[in-house]
Enzyme design. Structure first.
Site, short mmCIF file in Angstrom:
data_model
loop_
_atom_site.label_atom_id
_atom_site.label_comp_id
_atom_site.label_asym_id
_atom_site.label_seq_id
_atom_site.Cartn_x
_atom_site.Cartn_y
_atom_site.Cartn_z
N HIS A 467 -8.59 -3.67 -4.48
CA HIS A 467 -7.67 -2.53 -4.42
C HIS A 467 -8.11 -1.33 -5.26
CE1 HIS A 467 -4.12 -0.39 -3.51
NE2 HIS A 467 -3.29 -1.39 -3.44
N TYR A 582 9.99 -0.11 -4.63
CA TYR A 582 8.74 0.65 -4.58
C TYR A 582 8.31 0.80 -3.13
CZ TYR A 582 3.81 1.76 -5.74
OH TYR A 582 2.58 2.36 -5.86
N THR A 595 -1.85 7.60 -4.48
CA THR A 595 -0.50 7.24 -4.05
C THR A 595 0.54 7.77 -5.01
OG1 THR A 595 -0.55 5.14 -5.26
CG2 THR A 595 -1.30 5.11 -2.95
#
Length: 771
Positions: A467, A582, A595
């Site tokens: 990630h 979230y 993001t």
């Protein structure tokens, strides 16, 4: 050692008659062609660097400016207003008058051209800083926005490259601290009691009056200096400095088609998949992928997509990226191989890669001691992996083999299991498929690689992505291209094999060697950490087919807002309370943007959920208010006015300054018990849903963020389907992914039924009272 012998281009022997020199012309030819490919790539990079450097102008525009200026001089029209004459004064007298004129015009026209480029780039950046178009109602475009679209198209040129817009994208703005605190307090109001909210309000006010403005000044200073005030700290402190396992906790997965497996032949599926991925890499390297339509998005995340690995460190990990790699690393039955995908500078055909993969599948050799579970080191805690790497993998044969894995274009696992929906238990099969991609056997994936491709025995495929280097939409774009290219462009023969011919003289894949001491560090990483973490994850995947975005849009409702409110209703029914939620949104409208968080649990969404549970007559009105609020929160997050990244950066500044903030400490410690993300479908043109309706993507998912919460990923496929991926921890008795999936399905049906039912409207006075 066959590979070593074939790599030798010449040999010589000293004899009584002298030196006997024997050249291998085939080897020299291979070296020449490989070098030719490298030089072509270098020239292509240089060419693209020039094109990007002068964007939004073109290199040929310089010639136009030069000729126009020179023509004006010969017609006795001085466009430079005396500057050319000034330049001529400083030229050597040895030049002829005509030579001085040409050189001075050359210098002036170049300076004028560069000035025009900077002016155009500045104007384009101003245009791209306009975001009011996002806040306009669908179908009601203002005249200002229409003019803006026209100007952006005119300024963008005809053929922008992948990175053409990078220097023209605006920088992420730092929101006013007062606005961020107000939005934060509004977001936590439905989650706190009156005394708790008053205490938090007092903490926020104290922070703003004392420490907040000081931290804000440092943050604004960073925003002036850096291209993005969030991204580098986000990558380092959220991802690379994490000392826990990245398997499950950070890595995420992507799935194959739901109903279709293009071929049941494992080697053939691997051949086409590897080819498609390398074709995508070729597009990225040549920068031929257009970064957007009218509104460009930052493409910085594409830079580290291939040839990248995350290496462990004592305090922080490091992302290492190499310019190029001509091989992939392959794992099969506990053994590691290096598979060369280029031969004499030529990318192998899908059929040749299938042939090489089949060689690996047919290899009868056994794993060396300690080799089979070596990948478990990447699944455990980072510090033990760093210590083991430093002690046992920093030199010799272990380092050379580890380099082959880390410098590979990507990692490939040939899995002996069969996965997919088909079978006696389709629902259970999908859940097992998700768990397999998320963590596998904990040692048959290399979780440090930018992404690992998994090809199963029955031809099903998927991937697991690290990630830190990029977010899910970037990987989803890659995977969409791979699936579409595999199924619709490369294709298979009638018997399920790849198309093309095979050059039989290809060197076999190289088996990697290891010298692993008889110590328990690999088993400790596997048994004490990785296996326990994998067993604790509960995954549930289900396609929702009752309706999709088509029928939702007919109700004039945002599909994402509809889904998020259904998730709020489902969570309330599951846990009898609300929680901090979230939802990931992207900030790639800005340079190096990643993001931002959309806090989907709002006052409006909670009011709607309570109305649904108690069957109040104001449900429709409250639903409309909640969807409008959610869309506004999403737009604010995308345009740089979010809450959490700003507060995170303020917290980082406070740590650098060595000061404590009770407010920031409490904000950053709040758990996200419901973490959600939508997987976007970005390349609809690649999939012919009318002629091939069965080629539907399942999307992907991730592990739960909180031990007592849920992770929910969803993908809106076509007009009539939404696929969900739900995860939680088995160790927490109050969460259950299957039960939550049932609540999600029922919430979607109940909301849709409420909106489509013919009911008398509640009187206005009662409506206001309910609100």
């Amino acid at each position: 050692m066959a590979e070593a012998h074939q790599a030798v281009a010449f040999q010589f022997t000293i004899t009584p008659e002298g030196i006997d020199l024997r050249l291998s012309y085939q080897a020299l030819s291979q070296i020449y062609l490989s070098g030719l490919r490298s030089w072509k790539k270098r020239i292509s990079r240089m060419k693209n660097r020039v094109i990007k450097g002068v964007y939004p102008a073109s290199p040929s525009s310089w010639l136009f400016v030069f000729i126009a200026t020179l023509a004006a001089m010969y017609t006795r029209s001085d466009l430079s207003m005396g500057l050319i004459a000034k330049i001529r004064e400083h030229l050597p007298v040895s030049l002829s008058v005509q030579g001085q004129t040409v050189v001075s015009v050359l210098v002036f026209s170049t300076l004028l051209w560069l000035s025009l480029i900077l002016t155009l780039r500045f104007c384009l950046k101003l245009l791209l800083s306009y975001h009011r178009w996002m806040f306009e109602q669908h179908g009601h475009i203002s005249a200002t926005t229409k003019l803006w679209v026209t100007l952006v198209r005119l300024m963008s040129g005809r053929k922008p490259l992948l990175y053409s817009y990078q220097t023209s994208l605006p920088c992420l703005p730092v929101p006013p601290i007062k606005d961020t605190l107000e939005r934060y307090l509004e977001s936590v109001r439905p989650l706190l009691s009156d005394p708790e909210f008053q205490r938090m309000t007092a903490l926020a006010a104290q922070f703003e009056e004392t420490l907040g403005n000081r931290l804000q000044r440092y943050l604004k200073l960073k925003a002036l200096w850096a291209t993005n005030y969030v991204s580098d700290w986000w990558e380092e402190y959220i991802y690379l400095r994490g000392r826990g396992p990245i398997m499950v906790n950070s890595n995420y997965y992507g799935m194959d088609f739901l109903y279709v497996t293009p071929t049941p032949v494992q080697a053939a599926r691997a051949g086409n998949t590897i080819t498609a991925l390398l074709l995508y890499r070729r597009k990225v390297n040549s920068e031929h992928r257009v970064p957007g339509t009218v509104v460009p998005l930052c493409a910085a995340q594409c830079e580290r997509m291939f040839n990248t690995t995350r290496t462990p460190g004592e305090e922080t990990d490091v992302l290492q990226h190499w310019q190029d790699s001509e091989f992939v690393a392959v794992f099969h039955r506990g053994r590691f191989f290096r598979l060369w995908v280029y031969n004499a500078g030529r990318l192998l055909s899908p059929r040749e890669i299938e042939y090489q993969i089949q060689r690996i599948l047919d290899d009868p050799s056994m794993p060396r001691p300690g080799e089979s579970r070596l990948g478990a080191l990447t699944a455990g805690d980072r510090v033990p992996w760093y210590n083991v790497r430093k002690q046992y993998f920093s030199s010799g044969v272990n380092k050379r083999s580890l380099d082959c894995i880390e410098k590979a274009a990507f990692f490939v696992t040939l899995d002996d299991d069969e996965q997919g929906m088909k079978g006696e238990d389709p629902a259970g099969n999908l859940d097992r498929y998700a768990k397999s991609l998320l963590h596998g056997k904990c040692y048959d994936r290399w979780f440090d690689k930018s992404f690992s491709v998994v090809v199963y025995k029955n031809g099903k495929s998927g991937l697991n992505a690290e990630h830190s280097w990029a977010d899910a939409p970037t990987v989803a774009h890659l995977w969409e291209y791979t699936l579409a290219t595999d199924a619709f462009q490369l294709g298979y023969t009638e018997d399920g094999h790849c198309k093309g011919e095979v050059e039989r003289c290809l060197s076999p894949p190289q088996r990697l060697s290891w010298e692993i001491p008889k110590e328990n560090y690999i088993n400790e990483a596997y048994e004490l950490m990785a296996q326990a973490l994998a067993d604790d994850v509960d995954c549930h995947v289900f396609p929702f087919r009752d309706f999709g975005k088509g029928r939702i849009k007919k109700l004039k409702i945002s599909p994402d807002a509809f889904i998020q409110l259904a998730l709020q209703l489902a969570y309330y029914r599951d846990r009898k309370t609300f929680c901090l939620t979230y939802e990931a949104s992207m900030t790639r409208l800005f340079r190096e943007g990643r993001t931002e968080t959309v806090r989907s649990c709002s006052n409006q969404s909670c009011a709607f959920v309570k109305a649904m549970e108690y069957l109040c007559g104001t449900c429709r009105r409250l639903f409309q208010l909640a969807t409008e609020k959610h869309q506004n929160l999403y737009r604010l997050a995308m345009t740089g006015s979010g809450i959490d990244r700003h507060l995170f950066c303020l917290y980082v500044v406070s740590k650098y300054l060595g000061v404590e903030s009770p407010f920031l400490t409490e904000v950053l410690s709040e758990p996200w018990r419901l973490s959600t993300s939508q997987t976007p479908v970005q390349q609809l043109e690649l999939f012919d849903m009318k002629n091939h309706p069965d080629f539907i993507s399942l999307g992907g998912g991730f592990g739960p963020v909180a031990d007592d919460g849920y992770g929910v990923s969803y993908i809106i496929v076509g007009e009539d389907m939404i696929n969900y991926h739900v995860s939680c921890k088995r160790s927490f008795s109050e969460t259950d992914s299957h039960r939550f999936g049932v609540h999600i399905r029922q919430a979607l049906l109940d909301i849709f039924s409420m909106l489509t039912a013919v009911k008398p409207e509640v009187p206005q006075e009662q409506d206001k009272k309910q609100q």
